[in-house]
Design an enzyme around this catalytic site. Structure first.
Site, short mmCIF file in Angstrom:
data_model
loop_
_atom_site.label_atom_id
_atom_site.label_comp_id
_atom_site.label_asym_id
_atom_site.label_seq_id
_atom_site.Cartn_x
_atom_site.Cartn_y
_atom_site.Cartn_z
N GLY A 1 15.32 11.82 -19.67
CA GLY A 1 15.03 10.38 -19.72
C GLY A 1 13.89 10.02 -20.65
N ASP A 2 13.37 10.99 -21.41
CA ASP A 2 12.26 10.74 -22.34
C ASP A 2 12.75 10.47 -23.76
OD1 ASP A 2 9.78 10.74 -21.16
OD2 ASP A 2 9.42 12.88 -21.44
N HIS B 1 1.36 10.88 -15.35
CA HIS B 1 1.06 10.39 -16.70
C HIS B 1 0.22 11.37 -17.51
CE1 HIS B 1 2.03 6.37 -14.85
NE2 HIS B 1 2.92 6.56 -15.80
N LYS C 1 14.02 -2.73 -14.37
CA LYS C 1 13.13 -3.77 -14.93
C LYS C 1 13.92 -4.72 -15.84
CE LYS C 1 8.83 -2.34 -13.79
NZ LYS C 1 7.65 -3.14 -13.47
N LEU D 1 0.81 -1.23 0.00
CA LEU D 1 0.00 0.00 0.00
C LEU D 1 0.85 1.27 0.00
CD1 LEU D 1 -3.07 -0.90 2.28
CD2 LEU D 1 -2.85 -1.08 -0.20
N TYR E 1 14.68 3.54 -14.04
CA TYR E 1 13.42 2.78 -14.03
C TYR E 1 13.51 1.62 -15.02
CZ TYR E 1 8.69 1.56 -15.42
OH TYR E 1 7.57 0.86 -15.77
N1 UDP Z 1 4.14 14.40 -20.90
C1 UDP Z 1 3.95 15.76 -21.03
N2 UDP Z 1 3.41 16.45 -19.98
C2 UDP Z 1 3.06 15.84 -18.81
C3 UDP Z 1 3.25 14.44 -18.68
C4 UDP Z 1 3.79 13.75 -19.75
O1 UDP Z 1 4.27 16.35 -22.05
O2 UDP Z 1 2.60 16.53 -17.89
C5 UDP Z 1 4.71 13.64 -22.02
C6 UDP Z 1 5.97 12.89 -21.67
O3 UDP Z 1 7.10 13.73 -21.87
C7 UDP Z 1 5.92 11.71 -22.63
C8 UDP Z 1 4.43 11.48 -22.83
O4 UDP Z 1 3.77 12.66 -22.38
O5 UDP Z 1 6.47 12.06 -23.87
C9 UDP Z 1 3.92 10.31 -22.02
O6 UDP Z 1 4.39 10.45 -20.70
P1 UDP Z 1 3.89 9.55 -19.52
O7 UDP Z 1 4.52 10.06 -18.28
O8 UDP Z 1 2.39 9.47 -19.55
O9 UDP Z 1 4.42 8.09 -19.88
P2 UDP Z 1 5.90 7.54 -20.19
O10 UDP Z 1 6.05 7.65 -21.68
O11 UDP Z 1 6.88 8.36 -19.43
O12 UDP Z 1 5.83 6.13 -19.75
#
Ligand code: UDP
Length: 324
Positions: free
Chosen positions: A283-284, A188, A144, A33, A140
């Site tokens: 990291g994106d 997200h 995994k 939790l 992250y």
């Molecule tokens: N994103 C964004 N603004 C936000 C949250 C996410 O522009 O407030 C973008 C983020 O940079 C990525 C995409 O939306 O390119 C999806 O991000 P999310 O965190 O949902 O999932 P991830 O791809 O990190 O698993």
């Protein structure tokens, strides 16, 4: 089957429990939790336990028949994993190892693992299939990938049969409206966009506008939570039929940019969604799109929700119920 769902109080785990119960399985949930919610656990048997606590998990495995473990308990915030990598390796990797050791001791044969597209890092090509090099660009994804590798060794040494499922972007909510996404903090895209639509936040920040994509914003492959859950059902059937351990990429095979998601959400909600451009998030990767043909061919898995507006619609129904 007797199935233990580890992390069954969280977003994906809770939807999984609902489907397993519908299919007539005996389901038990174990969750510390730290992120999940007790009221999201739809089965009767619940253990508030950390998977790293081997004394506690040993007691559970010794007192309950368990045929398979579905494992969803992990931290998932990419940004946090960069500033605090030890938290990710400790929970996601070491915690899982502790769980696996006890499973092996009790000869539990089947393990379904929530993995992630983040194990691949920045794509060399798109869409990403299972042969793509694995080179995570954040802790992250690394935490995994280490589990995926550990599973291969545990299979060879102990005969543990596993399926690793690499989710691309899990999204949406239970179409019946009973469950949904409740991350705190929410990071997200789709839930944040919908919070901007409902007025819970003033606007949504778009992280980066100069990526090499159709409109400069990041592209992701959004997949409905129920389609992901269905892949787990197919995966356990596959293992029970005696097939070897395997790993599959799960997505719709279609990419949507951040701007396209905002536009689709405006269409679904009928609301104007204010956005502002912000810095890139560390990291994106610019584009992450799945080639899920292996899961289609081997598991016989197909997605029901191919229109991103359906995914957003179910998430919107959930957002409108706030405070859940
Ligand atoms: N994103 C964004 N603004 C936000 C949250 C996410 O522009 O407030 C973008 C983020 O940079 C990525 C995409 O939306 O390119 C999806 O991000 P999310 O965190 O949902 O999932 P991830 O791809 O990190 O698993």
């Amino acid at each position: 089957m007797n199935i233990l769902v580890v992390g069954g109080a969280g977003y994906i785990g809770s939807h999984m429990v609902k489907q397993l119960l519908k299919d007539g399985h005996h389901v038990m949930v174990m969750d510390n939790l730290s992120k999940g919610y007790r009221d999201a656990v739809l089965c009767k048997t619940f253990f508030e336990i950390d998977m790293a606590d081997q004394a506690a998990t040993t007691k559970i495995f010794s007192e309950n028949p368990i045929d398979a473990v579905f494992h969803f308990a992990s931290f998932i915030e990419v940004g946090e994993s960069i500033s605090n990598p030890e938290k990710y390796f400790k929970n996601n990797t070491e915690g899982t190892q502790a769980l696996l050791e006890v499973m092996i001791q009790f000869h539990v044969k089947y393990f379904i693992f929530s993995s992630t597209a983040a194990i691949f890092g920045s794509p060399n090509y798109s869409p990403i299939d299972e042969r793509h090099p694995k080179s995570p660009i954040n802790p992250y994804g690394h935490s995994k990938l280490l589990v995926e590798e550990m599973l291969e060794r545990f299979d060879s040494a102990h005969g543990l049969r596993f399926v690793s499922l690499r989710y691309f972007n899990a999204a949406g909510a239970d179409p019946e409206g009973e469950l949904g996404e409740r991350h705190n903090p929410e990071t997200h895209l789709i839930p944040l966009v919908l919070q901007a639509a409902s007025g819970r936040r003033d606007s949504i920040s778009i992280f980066g506008s100069d990526y090499d994509t159709l409109d400069g914003t990041c592209v992701r492959d959004y997949i409905h939570i129920n389609d992901l859950v269905e892949a787990h059902m197919k995966a356990i059937t596959y293992l029970r039929q005696g097939h070897p351990s395997a790993a599959f990429n799960l997505g719709n095979g279609k990419g949507f940019s951040v701007k396209q998601i905002i536009e689709a959400a405006e269409e679904v909600t009928g609301k104007k969604i204010p956005f502002i451009f912000d810095e890139r998030r560390i990291g994106d990767p610019s584009i992450l799109v799945a080639d899920a043909s292996l899961a289609n061919d081997v598991l016989g898995w197909t997605t029901e929700y191919q229109d991103v507006r359906d995914i957003i619609k179910h998430a919107w129904n959930w957002e409108k119920k706030y405070p859940w």
